[in-house]
Design a protein around this motif. Structure first.
Motif, PDB file in Angstrom:
ATOM      1  N   PRO A 199       0.833  -1.213   0.000  1.00  0.00           N
ATOM      2  CA  PRO A 199       0.000   0.000   0.000  1.00  0.00           C
ATOM      3  C   PRO A 199       0.863   1.257   0.000  1.00  0.00           C
ATOM      4  N   SER A 200       0.516   2.205  -0.850  1.00  0.00           N
ATOM      5  CA  SER A 200       1.351   3.402  -0.971  1.00  0.00           C
ATOM      6  C   SER A 200       0.640   4.685  -0.556  1.00  0.00           C
ATOM      7  N   ASN A 201      -0.624   4.575  -0.153  1.00  0.00           N
ATOM      8  CA  ASN A 201      -1.398   5.759   0.220  1.00  0.00           C
ATOM      9  C   ASN A 201      -2.029   5.531   1.588  1.00  0.00           C
TER      10      ASN A 201
ATOM     11  N   ASN B  45      -5.892   5.289   1.579  1.00  0.00           N
ATOM     12  CA  ASN B  45      -6.374   4.033   1.012  1.00  0.00           C
ATOM     13  C   ASN B  45      -6.234   2.882   2.000  1.00  0.00           C
ATOM     14  N   LEU B  46      -5.123   2.859   2.724  1.00  0.00           N
ATOM     15  CA  LEU B  46      -4.939   1.793   3.702  1.00  0.00           C
ATOM     16  C   LEU B  46      -5.974   1.909   4.816  1.00  0.00           C
ATOM     17  N   GLY B  47      -6.194   3.120   5.301  1.00  0.00           N
ATOM     18  CA  GLY B  47      -7.201   3.303   6.349  1.00  0.00           C
ATOM     19  C   GLY B  47      -8.584   2.901   5.878  1.00  0.00           C
ATOM     20  N   THR B  48      -8.936   3.287   4.646  1.00  0.00           N
ATOM     21  CA  THR B  48     -10.237   2.919   4.088  1.00  0.00           C
ATOM     22  C   THR B  48     -10.345   1.417   3.895  1.00  0.00           C
ATOM     23  N   MET B  49      -9.246   0.775   3.476  1.00  0.00           N
ATOM     24  CA  MET B  49      -9.231  -0.672   3.312  1.00  0.00           C
ATOM     25  C   MET B  49      -9.525  -1.365   4.641  1.00  0.00           C
ATOM     26  N   ILE B  50      -8.904  -0.884   5.714  1.00  0.00           N
ATOM     27  CA  ILE B  50      -9.149  -1.457   7.034  1.00  0.00           C
ATOM     28  C   ILE B  50     -10.618  -1.308   7.409  1.00  0.00           C
TER      29      ILE B  50
ATOM     30  N   GLY C 272       5.483  -0.589   2.292  1.00  0.00           N
ATOM     31  CA  GLY C 272       4.430   0.374   1.992  1.00  0.00           C
ATOM     32  C   GLY C 272       4.317   1.393   3.102  1.00  0.00           C
ATOM     33  N   VAL C 273       3.203   2.112   3.129  1.00  0.00           N
ATOM     34  CA  VAL C 273       2.996   3.110   4.178  1.00  0.00           C
ATOM     35  C   VAL C 273       2.898   2.399   5.525  1.00  0.00           C
ATOM     36  N   ASP C 274       3.176   3.145   6.577  1.00  0.00           N
ATOM     37  CA  ASP C 274       3.212   2.585   7.914  1.00  0.00           C
ATOM     38  C   ASP C 274       1.804   2.357   8.448  1.00  0.00           C
ATOM     39  N   LEU C 275       1.526   1.147   8.878  1.00  0.00           N
ATOM     40  CA  LEU C 275       0.234   0.809   9.463  1.00  0.00           C
ATOM     41  C   LEU C 275      -0.111   1.735  10.622  1.00  0.00           C
ATOM     42  N   TYR C 276       0.897   2.129  11.408  1.00  0.00           N
ATOM     43  CA  TYR C 276       0.649   2.904  12.627  1.00  0.00           C
ATOM     44  C   TYR C 276       0.781   4.410  12.428  1.00  0.00           C
ATOM     45  N   ASP C 277       0.838   4.851  11.180  1.00  0.00           N
ATOM     46  CA  ASP C 277       0.850   6.287  10.914  1.00  0.00           C
ATOM     47  C   ASP C 277      -0.467   6.897  11.396  1.00  0.00           C
TER      48      ASP C 277
ATOM     49  N   SER D 125      -8.088   7.607   9.388  1.00  0.00           N
ATOM     50  CA  SER D 125      -8.944   7.285   8.240  1.00  0.00           C
ATOM     51  C   SER D 125      -9.635   5.936   8.410  1.00  0.00           C
ATOM     52  N   ALA D 126      -9.050   5.039   9.216  1.00  0.00           N
ATOM     53  CA  ALA D 126      -9.705   3.758   9.500  1.00  0.00           C
ATOM     54  C   ALA D 126     -10.778   3.913  10.566  1.00  0.00           C
ATOM     55  N   MET D 127     -10.731   5.030  11.263  1.00  0.00           N
ATOM     56  CA  MET D 127     -11.634   5.308  12.374  1.00  0.00           C
ATOM     57  C   MET D 127     -11.527   4.179  13.394  1.00  0.00           C
TER      58      MET D 127
END
Length: 275
Positions: free
Chosen positions: A124-126, A129-134, A151-156, A162-164
């Motif tokens: 994942p590079s955005n 997008n990762l937060g929305t995917m979660i 990819g981007v950091d899960l804990y950013d 964005s994952a809420m």
């Protein structure tokens, strides 16, 4: 519970800043900074380890006071309003933030349902997008989300926001070694007869609604720019696509949008509707 007062940007405050901004330091401390009512409620509800709360005692709601009183922490930090505002990523400063311990990436410890539905997101590079995917995985009933490659950091903080609250409810495991992934899939094939890996592509492959998604499966989503890697495509039992309108200029969907559509098709078929 010990409460420490911070009056300036000392070394403790600087640690809070790097937990928010520095990926390497986050992993060195094995902690990350979280704010937001929904995220903090879900973190507590799902038994994440809260190391510390950060707050300004002069600006606490009943909810925040109750959270501080009920949740066991190692120590808490009381900061002036100005320092809280600098740390907060919100326009209206969060009244309560938390330093939370990361969870270990151990595939074998993640419980799966009798008919597992696993999603893989490759490189994942955005952050959004990762937060929305979660959030989509959580909302559409996936057992687990796997992250592969660099990819981007899960804990950013942007991913968490964005994952809420779904960030703390859905198991997400980072798999850095593809051999570990292959071994895991092999074990799933042994445990769940009929287990299949379904790859996704923007190219004209079998329309997703013509693929049987009712059994145990892993849905593989590719990188936003390059799609699913060649190695993963070769490992898939089937490749599928979302057909676009004949007159459409768009050739594909945003990856998080595509994932939501594909995951909805999984839940639709599993709900017992006609295949």
């Amino acid at each position: 519970m010990e409460e420490i007062r911070i009056y300036n940007k000392n070394n403790i405050y600087q640690k809070f800043q790097v937990l928010k901004t520095n990926r390497n330091k986050r992993y060195r401390y094995h902690e990350f900074l979280v704010e937001g009512v929904r995220s903090l409620n879900e973190a507590v509800e799902n038994h994440w380890k809260i190391q510390s709360f950060l707050y300004d005692r002069d600006h606490l709601s009943d909810w925040a006071r109750d959270m501080i009183r009920k949740v066991k922490t190692q120590r808490n930090y009381c900061l002036p309003a100005g320092l809280m505002a600098e740390l907060s990523g919100k326009e209206d400063t969060s009244e309560l933030m938390a330093v939370i311990e990361m969870r270990e990436d151990v595939l074998e410890k993640v419980p799966l349902s009798e008919n597992p539905f696993i999603v893989l997101f490759d490189r994942p590079s955005n952050k959004g997008n990762l937060g929305t995917m979660i959030r989509s995985c959580d909302g559409l009933g996936a057992d687990l989300l796997l992250l592969t490659g660099h990819g981007v950091d899960l804990y950013d903080p942007d991913v968490v926001v964005s994952a809420m609250g779904s960030f703390f409810n859905l198991p997400v495991i980072r798999v850095e070694d593809n051999s570990q992934l292959v071994a895991y899939i092999t074990s799933l094939r042994e445990r769940y007869p009929g287990f299949v890996t379904i790859g996704t592509t923007a190219h004209q492959e079998t329309p997703v609604y013509h693929v049987d998604l009712r059994g145990p499966l892993m849905l593989m989503m590719g990188n936003e720019t390059m799609g699913l890697s060649h190695a993963f495509k070769e490992f898939c039992d089937r490749l599928c696509t979302i057909p676009m309108g004949e007159m459409s200029y768009a050739s594909s969907f945003n990856v998080s949008c595509a994932a939501s559509i594909l995951m909805y098709e999984v839940t639709r078929q599993r709900a017992g509707q006609r295949f």
